[in-house]
Scaffold this motif. Sequence first.
Motif, PDB file in Angstrom:
ATOM      1  N   GLY A 157      63.728  70.632  42.215  1.00 25.69           N
ATOM      2  CA  GLY A 157      64.144  71.587  43.228  1.00 25.69           C
ATOM      3  C   GLY A 157      64.294  70.921  44.584  1.00 25.69           C
ATOM      4  O   GLY A 157      63.419  70.170  45.010  1.00 25.69           O
ATOM      5  N   MET A 158      65.400  71.178  45.252  1.00 26.84           N
ATOM      6  CA  MET A 158      65.637  70.659  46.593  1.00 26.84           C
ATOM      7  C   MET A 158      65.440  71.795  47.593  1.00 26.84           C
ATOM      8  O   MET A 158      66.113  72.820  47.489  1.00 26.84           O
ATOM      9  N   PRO A 159      64.501  71.668  48.521  1.00 33.07           N
ATOM     10  CA  PRO A 159      64.302  72.749  49.497  1.00 33.07           C
ATOM     11  C   PRO A 159      65.582  73.002  50.276  1.00 33.07           C
ATOM     12  O   PRO A 159      66.260  72.063  50.700  1.00 33.07           O
ATOM     13  N   PHE A 160      65.907  74.273  50.454  1.00 34.02           N
ATOM     14  CA  PHE A 160      67.148  74.615  51.152  1.00 34.02           C
ATOM     15  C   PHE A 160      66.885  75.359  52.457  1.00 34.02           C
ATOM     16  O   PHE A 160      67.595  75.173  53.442  1.00 34.02           O
ATOM     17  N   ALA A 161      65.898  76.215  52.455  1.00 29.95           N
ATOM     18  CA  ALA A 161      65.540  76.961  53.662  1.00 29.95           C
ATOM     19  C   ALA A 161      64.043  77.198  53.636  1.00 29.95           C
ATOM     20  O   ALA A 161      63.439  77.282  52.561  1.00 29.95           O
ATOM     21  N   ALA A 162      63.435  77.314  54.799  1.00 30.22           N
ATOM     22  CA  ALA A 162      61.997  77.512  54.868  1.00 30.22           C
ATOM     23  C   ALA A 162      61.651  78.502  55.971  1.00 30.22           C
ATOM     24  O   ALA A 162      62.423  78.719  56.903  1.00 30.22           O
ATOM     25  N   SER A 163      60.478  79.095  55.837  1.00 33.84           N
ATOM     26  CA  SER A 163      59.952  79.935  56.908  1.00 33.84           C
ATOM     27  C   SER A 163      58.432  79.954  56.791  1.00 33.84           C
ATOM     28  O   SER A 163      57.868  79.600  55.762  1.00 33.84           O
ATOM     29  N   ASP A 178      57.314  68.045  47.795  1.00 31.90           N
ATOM     30  CA  ASP A 178      56.295  68.105  46.744  1.00 31.90           C
ATOM     31  C   ASP A 178      56.351  69.421  45.981  1.00 31.90           C
ATOM     32  O   ASP A 178      56.121  69.463  44.765  1.00 31.90           O
ATOM     33  N   ALA A 179      56.662  70.505  46.689  1.00 34.88           N
ATOM     34  CA  ALA A 179      56.734  71.809  46.036  1.00 34.88           C
ATOM     35  C   ALA A 179      57.930  71.917  45.101  1.00 34.88           C
ATOM     36  O   ALA A 179      57.988  72.835  44.277  1.00 34.88           O
ATOM     37  N   GLY A 180      58.876  70.988  45.213  1.00 34.30           N
ATOM     38  CA  GLY A 180      60.053  71.010  44.342  1.00 34.30           C
ATOM     39  C   GLY A 180      59.859  70.249  43.043  1.00 34.30           C
ATOM     40  O   GLY A 180      60.836  69.980  42.335  1.00 34.30           O
TER      41      GLY A 180
END
Length: 433
Positions: free
Chosen positions: A153-159, A143-145
């Motif tokens: 936007g495709m999420p690639f890394a998260a923390s 959703d954030a993309g």
Amino acid sequence: MGVRQRQRRTNAGVRNSGIAAASALGLMATLAGCGASEAEGPGVTLRLVAADYGDSKANSSQKYWDAVVKAYEKKTPGVRIDVSVYSWNDVDRKIKEMVAADEAPDLAQAGTYADYASAGRLYEVDDLLSIPVQAGFLPQLADAGKVKRVAYGMPFAASTRVLFYNKKLFAEAGIDRAPRSWNELAADAEALKGAGVGTPYALPLGSEEAQAETMQWLLSGGGGYTDNVGTYRIDSDDNVRTFTWLKDELVDKGLTGPVAPAELNRADAFAAFARGEVGMLNGHPSLMKMAADEGVEYGTAAMPGRDARKHATMGVADWMMAFKQNGHEDEIGDFLDFVYSDENVLDFSREYDLLPVTASASEEMAGDKGDADLRPFLEALPSAELYPVGKTSWADVSAALKEQIGRAVRSDAKPATVLGELQQTATVADREE
């Protein structure tokens, strides 16, 4: 490629078109009236610009991408992937320069995407990824993309962030558990100061990453950068109350150390914690290795809230985007399907102490004893709130926060005034979006 074409893709990830193109193999099949003939094509080269997550040449992201590319090119002859890795200080600038010179890469992996999406330069995610891969992203990251409800936007890394605390310093100060509320955090900080700890709580509001520390505190106070419909509310009553408490109860009482919060950057705060000089601070997974390497025994806990109730934590995601300028839609999509395999997602996450962006990889990591130290961060991710990266105004607002938010806790400051000025900046930026 349209939706109907995407739905006809097989589980092996091969795109089918009306003329049965096999472009990923560098071949073209031309249908004639009584049969088909094949002619060898020149192949395709995709250019990828990526950020470096390593802290030395030995663990540079270039090594990760080299391994991914080698495996992909072996199974997909005719497609070559040319990867350039830049430090986080340079990658956004490099991408902007390439786009401005009309030399956009095919793929870019960095911290933002919304500006390029709003300018019409990016492929929609629907046009690239196979349905299983696209559906596999964690929902809040997917959703954030989106910009105006369309995914680019495709999420690639998260923390995520948790509270780190030094167990040795806590024991010496007579503290037997992590704080669960602001009042307990302030009391613990007083006890640490009384035990001779120079920085009971490190509050990095310097220009490096002030927007992160700020957001975590705003969330723990029941506020945030935006309201439920995405409108900036930086100077909300909850946010003013949060920064007033920070100033009055931590900073003015000398509980944040000898360096003024406005001058303290995240990297310096992390380094001080790893040296055993800091009692508590907000941290992401990379701090674990830093502290362990220096022999610091640490604990982690949820970030305390204004009261003892559970509050949202902050999440951060970095993004992959695909530019339309050079075409190669099918080849880009096929490569990305490979990049987002569980094996590759987990390899990257484990190498750099980050969290997987797909549900299946997250489940595998959560069940692996070898990843037990990441479990607190994983548990926080489903309910984490991210920066409003889908707003093109966020880049300007984030820059203003980095420059100005530290002033809100100075001895002569009025937090409401500083937050009000930042709200004005956000309102203007949002209006121009």
